[in-house]
Design an enzyme around this catalytic site. Structure first.
Site, short mmCIF file in Angstrom:
data_model
loop_
_atom_site.label_atom_id
_atom_site.label_comp_id
_atom_site.label_asym_id
_atom_site.label_seq_id
_atom_site.Cartn_x
_atom_site.Cartn_y
_atom_site.Cartn_z
N GLU A 1 0.85 -1.20 0.00
CA GLU A 1 0.00 0.00 0.00
C GLU A 1 0.87 1.24 0.00
OE1 GLU A 1 -2.73 0.38 3.23
OE2 GLU A 1 -3.58 -1.63 3.01
N GLU B 1 -13.95 5.28 -0.50
CA GLU B 1 -14.87 4.34 0.14
C GLU B 1 -15.59 5.02 1.29
OE1 GLU B 1 -12.79 0.38 0.70
OE2 GLU B 1 -11.16 1.57 -0.16
N LYS C 1 -15.58 3.66 5.26
CA LYS C 1 -14.37 3.45 6.05
C LYS C 1 -14.42 4.30 7.31
CE LYS C 1 -10.40 2.55 4.61
NZ LYS C 1 -9.02 2.61 4.10
N GLU D 1 -9.37 8.91 5.39
CA GLU D 1 -9.54 7.48 5.14
C GLU D 1 -10.56 7.22 4.04
OE1 GLU D 1 -8.00 4.68 6.34
OE2 GLU D 1 -6.55 6.12 7.10
#
Length: 409
Positions: free
Chosen positions: A271, A325, A328, A334
């Protein structure tokens, strides 16, 4: 006889031209680049549309954070290499060999080889999880059990096991040659590294230069963390020069492994990314910085670069993330790491289709172009790239012809 050699010469030129004008040598995608396909959203594209998106971007590696059967089925016969993930809560159960065999039989075997599962991430950031003590005691036993199950099913030669680690496992990371693991994790870390060395699997790290900048923006150079031109830093012990923080972080992990007696294990970045938005206290979380970071990262990946410590070994990187997203937890950042909005429109344009022909970072566009627009851009860039290559190789053929015409036979 002269006619014979003339025909041979002509054949050689024809062969050279055939190679030049074939697909050989032209950009077919970046083999060292993958993307993290998270699914913590209630408004995301279905897996079939996600596959279309990845295909339009010519991305052939992806990581998911579970073994979602819809994704595994949708990606069948696509050629996309998938890294699947075992949730942290499963580690205790899967340390039992019989349970591990049942898990592999039901979650992996039905989908291969049609779905190209190449890696299994056994947990995620286990060493820094809130329930570290319990998880660490089960990590390596679970990996050994799963490896045994893969071997029983004849899959161990095709699927590698590892576990992505946060850089928080490092006690020291600056300069890179001082890299070392925290004392409290060194015991289990040694067991993990022994497993990786035995199975020839890579050590995965989740590396975010963004966090270093956010934590100390007055001392950490923004250009250094964004891959922009900068004076960089020289490791005082190795004299190696680093022009970006990500490569320094990777090399710090390599030195940390060496301090435990493990050399030669490949480090891959599972990541890395940059948020395009964040809360007021999340310094640096802007659309412009996110676009520059990912654009410059992609440009370096196109060059198949290695780090200063291992310059001949290309660094494999998975960008975080494909989508924003909305489910999250945590700070706003985030939910804003995606290159794309949930409907498939771009959060910002990192120029996946044009980084191969551009050398300088430009101010990113805030466009919300559709996927079809992005694909069209990629097609135009590919056409320009082909035309430039065509002219180059035509010149090579002409010069080669002249050389052969002047040679005595």
């Amino acid at each position: 006889m002269a006619s014979f050699f003339s025909r041979i010469s002509t054949f050689r030129i024809f062969l050279l031209c055939s190679l030049c004008f074939s697909d050989f040598g032209f950009l077919q995608g970046v083999s060292s680049l993958g993307i993290n396909y998270g699914q913590l959203g209630n408004n995301l594209l279905p897996p079939e549309k996600v596959l279309d998106l990845l295909s339009s971007l010519r991305i052939t590696k992806a990581r998911i954070y579970d073994t979602n059967p819809q994704v595994l089925t949708a990606f069948a016969n696509s050629g996309v290499e998938l890294m699947v993930t075992i949730e942290n809560a499963m580690l205790g159960q899967l340390s039992n060999p019989q349970a591990a065999f049942q898990w592999v039989t039901s979650h992996i075997k039905p989908y291969v080889p049609a779905t190209k599962i190449t890696s299994i991430a056994v947990g995620n950031e286990v060493f820094t999880d809130d329930d570290t003590t319990v998880l660490l005691s089960n990590l390596v036993p679970a990996m050994v059990s799963i490896q045994g199950a893969l071997a029983q099913l004849g899959l161990d030669q095709y699927i590698k096991l590892s576990t992505p680690c946060s850089l928080a496992v490092l006690q020291e990371s600056y300069p890179p040659s001082a890299g070392s693991f925290k004392t409290e994790v060194s015991g289990v870390m040694s067991q993990l590294l022994q497993f990786l060395q035995t199975t020839k699997a890579p050590f995965w790290i989740n590396a975010y230069p963004y966090f270093a900048y956010k934590g100390d923006p007055s001392r950490v150079s923004l250009d250094y963390v964004l891959f922009n031109p900068n004076q960089g830093m020289v490791d005082p012990f190795t004299k190696l020069h680093y022009d970006n923080m990500l490569y320094a972080q990777v090399d710090a992990a390599i030195y940390a492994m060496a301090r435990l007696g493990f050399n030669g294990i490949e480090v891959k970045v599972s990541e890395t990314g940059w948020p395009s938005n964040g809360d007021e206290n999340e310094i640096g979380a802007t659309l412009q910085n996110a676009a520059i970071y990912n654009r410059n990262l992609l440009r370096r990946q196109l060059q198949n670069e290695g780090t200063p410590l291992r310059p001949k070994l290309r660094l494999e990187v998975y960008v975080f993330a494909l989508f924003n997203e909305n489910m999250k937890p945590g700070p706003s950042s985030e939910r804003n790491y995606g290159l794309f909005h949930p409907d498939g429109t771009m959060a910002y344009n990192v120029g996946l289709s044009s980084v191969s022909t551009t050398n300088s970072a430009t101010t990113p566009s805030t466009t919300t172009s559709s996927v079809s627009d992005f694909t069209s851009s990629a097609t135009k860039a590919a056409t320009m790239e082909y035309n430039q290559s065509w002219v180059y190789w035509m010149l090579v053929c002409v010069l080669s012809f002249q050389v052969y015409m002047r040679r005595p036979f």
